[in-house]
Write a protein that holds these residues in place. Sequence first.
Motif, PDB file in Angstrom:
ATOM      1  N   LEU A 129       0.829  -1.202   0.000  1.00 49.70           N
ATOM      2  CA  LEU A 129       0.000   0.000   0.000  1.00 49.70           C
ATOM      3  C   LEU A 129       0.869   1.260   0.000  1.00 49.70           C
ATOM      4  O   LEU A 129       0.592   2.223  -0.726  1.00 49.70           O
ATOM      5  CB  LEU A 129      -0.933   0.012   1.208  1.00 49.70           C
ATOM      6  N   ALA A 130       1.904   1.245   0.810  1.00 52.58           N
ATOM      7  CA  ALA A 130       2.794   2.406   0.877  1.00 52.58           C
ATOM      8  C   ALA A 130       3.527   2.609  -0.441  1.00 52.58           C
ATOM      9  O   ALA A 130       3.698   3.740  -0.904  1.00 52.58           O
ATOM     10  CB  ALA A 130       3.786   2.243   2.013  1.00 52.58           C
ATOM     11  N   ALA A 131       3.950   1.514  -1.078  1.00 51.38           N
ATOM     12  CA  ALA A 131       4.657   1.609  -2.358  1.00 51.38           C
ATOM     13  C   ALA A 131       3.744   2.166  -3.451  1.00 51.38           C
ATOM     14  O   ALA A 131       4.205   2.848  -4.370  1.00 51.38           O
ATOM     15  CB  ALA A 131       5.197   0.240  -2.766  1.00 51.38           C
ATOM     16  N   GLU A 132       2.446   1.903  -3.342  1.00 49.85           N
ATOM     17  CA  GLU A 132       1.486   2.409  -4.331  1.00 49.85           C
ATOM     18  C   GLU A 132       1.040   3.836  -4.013  1.00 49.85           C
ATOM     19  O   GLU A 132       0.224   4.407  -4.731  1.00 49.85           O
ATOM     20  CB  GLU A 132       0.268   1.481  -4.399  1.00 49.85           C
ATOM     21  N   GLY A 133       1.542   4.402  -2.909  1.00 47.79           N
ATOM     22  CA  GLY A 133       1.237   5.782  -2.587  1.00 47.79           C
ATOM     23  C   GLY A 133       0.062   5.998  -1.655  1.00 47.79           C
ATOM     24  O   GLY A 133      -0.322   7.130  -1.390  1.00 47.79           O
ATOM     25  N   TYR A 134      -0.535   4.943  -1.151  1.00 46.33           N
ATOM     26  CA  TYR A 134      -1.645   5.094  -0.214  1.00 46.33           C
ATOM     27  C   TYR A 134      -1.106   5.351   1.184  1.00 46.33           C
ATOM     28  O   TYR A 134      -0.177   4.673   1.628  1.00 46.33           O
ATOM     29  CB  TYR A 134      -2.512   3.824  -0.189  1.00 46.33           C
ATOM     30  N   PRO A 135      -1.687   6.309   1.896  1.00 48.22           N
ATOM     31  CA  PRO A 135      -1.218   6.538   3.273  1.00 48.22           C
ATOM     32  C   PRO A 135      -1.672   5.407   4.189  1.00 48.22           C
ATOM     33  O   PRO A 135      -2.791   4.925   4.092  1.00 48.22           O
ATOM     34  CB  PRO A 135      -1.878   7.863   3.663  1.00 48.22           C
ATOM     35  N   VAL A 136      -0.778   4.968   5.054  1.00 47.87           N
ATOM     36  CA  VAL A 136      -1.085   3.928   6.029  1.00 47.87           C
ATOM     37  C   VAL A 136      -1.164   4.610   7.392  1.00 47.87           C
ATOM     38  O   VAL A 136      -0.161   5.085   7.912  1.00 47.87           O
ATOM     39  CB  VAL A 136      -0.011   2.815   6.023  1.00 47.87           C
ATOM     40  N   GLU A 137      -2.361   4.684   7.929  1.00 49.52           N
ATOM     41  CA  GLU A 137      -2.586   5.399   9.185  1.00 49.52           C
ATOM     42  C   GLU A 137      -2.149   4.562  10.385  1.00 49.52           C
ATOM     43  O   GLU A 137      -2.322   3.349  10.409  1.00 49.52           O
ATOM     44  CB  GLU A 137      -4.074   5.742   9.339  1.00 49.52           C
ATOM     45  N   ARG A 138      -1.608   5.239  11.381  1.00 47.65           N
ATOM     46  CA  ARG A 138      -1.211   4.578  12.628  1.00 47.65           C
ATOM     47  C   ARG A 138      -2.423   3.919  13.295  1.00 47.65           C
ATOM     48  O   ARG A 138      -2.331   2.807  13.795  1.00 47.65           O
ATOM     49  CB  ARG A 138      -0.592   5.597  13.569  1.00 47.65           C
ATOM     50  N   ASP A 139      -3.554   4.605  13.293  1.00 42.38           N
ATOM     51  CA  ASP A 139      -4.761   4.051  13.907  1.00 42.38           C
ATOM     52  C   ASP A 139      -5.218   2.786  13.191  1.00 42.38           C
ATOM     53  O   ASP A 139      -5.717   1.852  13.814  1.00 42.38           O
ATOM     54  CB  ASP A 139      -5.892   5.089  13.913  1.00 42.38           C
ATOM     55  N   ASP A 140      -5.060   2.758  11.867  1.00 45.05           N
ATOM     56  CA  ASP A 140      -5.434   1.557  11.109  1.00 45.05           C
ATOM     57  C   ASP A 140      -4.524   0.381  11.457  1.00 45.05           C
ATOM     58  O   ASP A 140      -4.981  -0.743  11.631  1.00 45.05           O
ATOM     59  CB  ASP A 140      -5.381   1.829   9.606  1.00 45.05           C
ATOM     60  N   LEU A 141      -3.217   0.651  11.547  1.00 48.15           N
ATOM     61  CA  LEU A 141      -2.277  -0.420  11.910  1.00 48.15           C
ATOM     62  C   LEU A 141      -2.538  -0.935  13.320  1.00 48.15           C
ATOM     63  O   LEU A 141      -2.367  -2.116  13.595  1.00 48.15           O
ATOM     64  CB  LEU A 141      -0.835   0.076  11.800  1.00 48.15           C
ATOM     65  N   ALA A 142      -2.973  -0.048  14.208  1.00 50.24           N
ATOM     66  CA  ALA A 142      -3.213  -0.450  15.600  1.00 50.24           C
ATOM     67  C   ALA A 142      -4.408  -1.379  15.732  1.00 50.24           C
ATOM     68  O   ALA A 142      -4.517  -2.117  16.711  1.00 50.24           O
ATOM     69  CB  ALA A 142      -3.416   0.788  16.469  1.00 50.24           C
ATOM     70  N   THR A 143      -5.308  -1.358  14.769  1.00 52.04           N
ATOM     71  CA  THR A 143      -6.512  -2.201  14.877  1.00 52.04           C
ATOM     72  C   THR A 143      -6.341  -3.565  14.219  1.00 52.04           C
ATOM     73  O   THR A 143      -7.213  -4.412  14.349  1.00 52.04           O
ATOM     74  CB  THR A 143      -7.727  -1.505  14.232  1.00 52.04           C
ATOM     75  N   ILE A 144      -5.245  -3.775  13.532  1.00 52.52           N
ATOM     76  CA  ILE A 144      -5.037  -5.059  12.846  1.00 52.52           C
ATOM     77  C   ILE A 144      -4.538  -6.084  13.856  1.00 52.52           C
ATOM     78  O   ILE A 144      -3.610  -5.835  14.614  1.00 52.52           O
ATOM     79  CB  ILE A 144      -4.020  -4.911  11.699  1.00 52.52           C
ATOM     80  N   THR A 145      -5.157  -7.250  13.844  1.00 53.16           N
ATOM     81  CA  THR A 145      -4.769  -8.312  14.773  1.00 53.16           C
ATOM     82  C   THR A 145      -4.115  -9.471  14.013  1.00 53.16           C
ATOM     83  O   THR A 145      -4.532  -9.781  12.895  1.00 53.16           O
ATOM     84  CB  THR A 145      -5.989  -8.827  15.557  1.00 53.16           C
ATOM     85  N   PRO A 146      -3.108 -10.090  14.582  1.00 52.20           N
ATOM     86  CA  PRO A 146      -2.524 -11.263  13.929  1.00 52.20           C
ATOM     87  C   PRO A 146      -3.296 -12.552  14.234  1.00 52.20           C
ATOM     88  O   PRO A 146      -2.896 -13.622  13.805  1.00 52.20           O
ATOM     89  CB  PRO A 146      -1.116 -11.318  14.515  1.00 52.20           C
ATOM     90  N   TYR A 147      -4.402 -12.445  14.980  1.00 52.71           N
ATOM     91  CA  TYR A 147      -5.175 -13.632  15.351  1.00 52.71           C
ATOM     92  C   TYR A 147      -6.286 -13.907  14.341  1.00 52.71           C
ATOM     93  O   TYR A 147      -7.415 -14.198  14.701  1.00 52.71           O
ATOM     94  CB  TYR A 147      -5.772 -13.465  16.752  1.00 52.71           C
ATOM     95  N   ILE A 148      -5.974 -13.806  13.070  1.00 53.41           N
ATOM     96  CA  ILE A 148      -6.973 -13.999  12.014  1.00 53.41           C
ATOM     97  C   ILE A 148      -7.205 -15.497  11.834  1.00 53.41           C
ATOM     98  O   ILE A 148      -6.256 -16.274  11.709  1.00 53.41           O
ATOM     99  CB  ILE A 148      -6.491 -13.345  10.709  1.00 53.41           C
ATOM    100  N   GLN A 149      -8.481 -15.884  11.814  1.00 53.61           N
ATOM    101  CA  GLN A 149      -8.815 -17.302  11.737  1.00 53.61           C
ATOM    102  C   GLN A 149      -9.283 -17.731  10.350  1.00 53.61           C
ATOM    103  O   GLN A 149      -9.105 -18.889   9.975  1.00 53.61           O
ATOM    104  CB  GLN A 149      -9.905 -17.631  12.759  1.00 53.61           C
ATOM    105  N   HIS A 150      -9.881 -16.835   9.586  1.00 52.21           N
ATOM    106  CA  HIS A 150     -10.510 -17.263   8.340  1.00 52.21           C
ATOM    107  C   HIS A 150      -9.513 -17.654   7.248  1.00 52.21           C
ATOM    108  O   HIS A 150      -9.900 -18.259   6.254  1.00 52.21           O
ATOM    109  CB  HIS A 150     -11.484 -16.195   7.825  1.00 52.21           C
ATOM    110  N   THR A 151      -8.246 -17.356   7.412  1.00 46.87           N
ATOM    111  CA  THR A 151      -7.260 -17.734   6.403  1.00 46.87           C
ATOM    112  C   THR A 151      -6.560 -19.053   6.732  1.00 46.87           C
ATOM    113  O   THR A 151      -5.741 -19.518   5.951  1.00 46.87           O
ATOM    114  CB  THR A 151      -6.201 -16.633   6.258  1.00 46.87           C
ATOM    115  N   ILE A 152      -6.885 -19.638   7.871  1.00 49.43           N
ATOM    116  CA  ILE A 152      -6.199 -20.857   8.302  1.00 49.43           C
ATOM    117  C   ILE A 152      -7.128 -22.046   8.121  1.00 49.43           C
ATOM    118  O   ILE A 152      -8.267 -22.044   8.592  1.00 49.43           O
ATOM    119  CB  ILE A 152      -5.747 -20.741   9.766  1.00 49.43           C
ATOM    120  N   ARG A 153      -6.628 -23.063   7.450  1.00 49.04           N
ATOM    121  CA  ARG A 153      -7.394 -24.303   7.264  1.00 49.04           C
ATOM    122  C   ARG A 153      -6.893 -25.310   8.292  1.00 49.04           C
ATOM    123  O   ARG A 153      -5.929 -26.023   8.053  1.00 49.04           O
ATOM    124  CB  ARG A 153      -7.207 -24.823   5.848  1.00 49.04           C
TER     125      ARG A 153
END
Length: 185
Positions: A129-153
Amino acid sequence: MIERHWVDLLRTSISIREGRVSSVTLLRRLGNHSHKNRLYRAFRELGRVIRTITLLRFLSEPGLREQITAITNKAEAFHGYAEWLMIGGKLIGHNDPDHQERVVKFNELMANCAIYSTALDITDVANQLAAEGYPVERDDLATITPYIQHTIRRMGDLVLNLAPPEQAPMTRLDLEPRVLFGPRA
């Protein structure tokens, strides 16, 4: 009682710190059969004082409450994620403590590997996203969790590839300050 046995409490603490007495040995000596032991009673009273002070701080300091709640929520989220990953549910099939310990350690290892893989994926997306020029907000990064379940089989085909990767994984969030903190709306 604490004041009377303060020197003994300090001597015991220093002995543990210096490695002269192991904490396991001390706990065994001060176990539940030593209620008449003066050192046991002094440590018990000191523990009660520390617990009372901590509770009073917890009640009077909102920042401490927020910090404890945040840490507790992180720990509970990890345990919930590890429990979800556990194949076979909550049942640990043996009464053998060594087997139970291996199952718990393997489950935590599996959870940590899944979290690491998810964190790498999140890092890749943020860098793209940053390489494509989109701003990455600190608040957005703070809400992302590594405990994502739907991608794991969990019950899918698990392939163990022991060959080293062709390139090292990108573990660094490579964002410029102007991209990381876009203009506030």
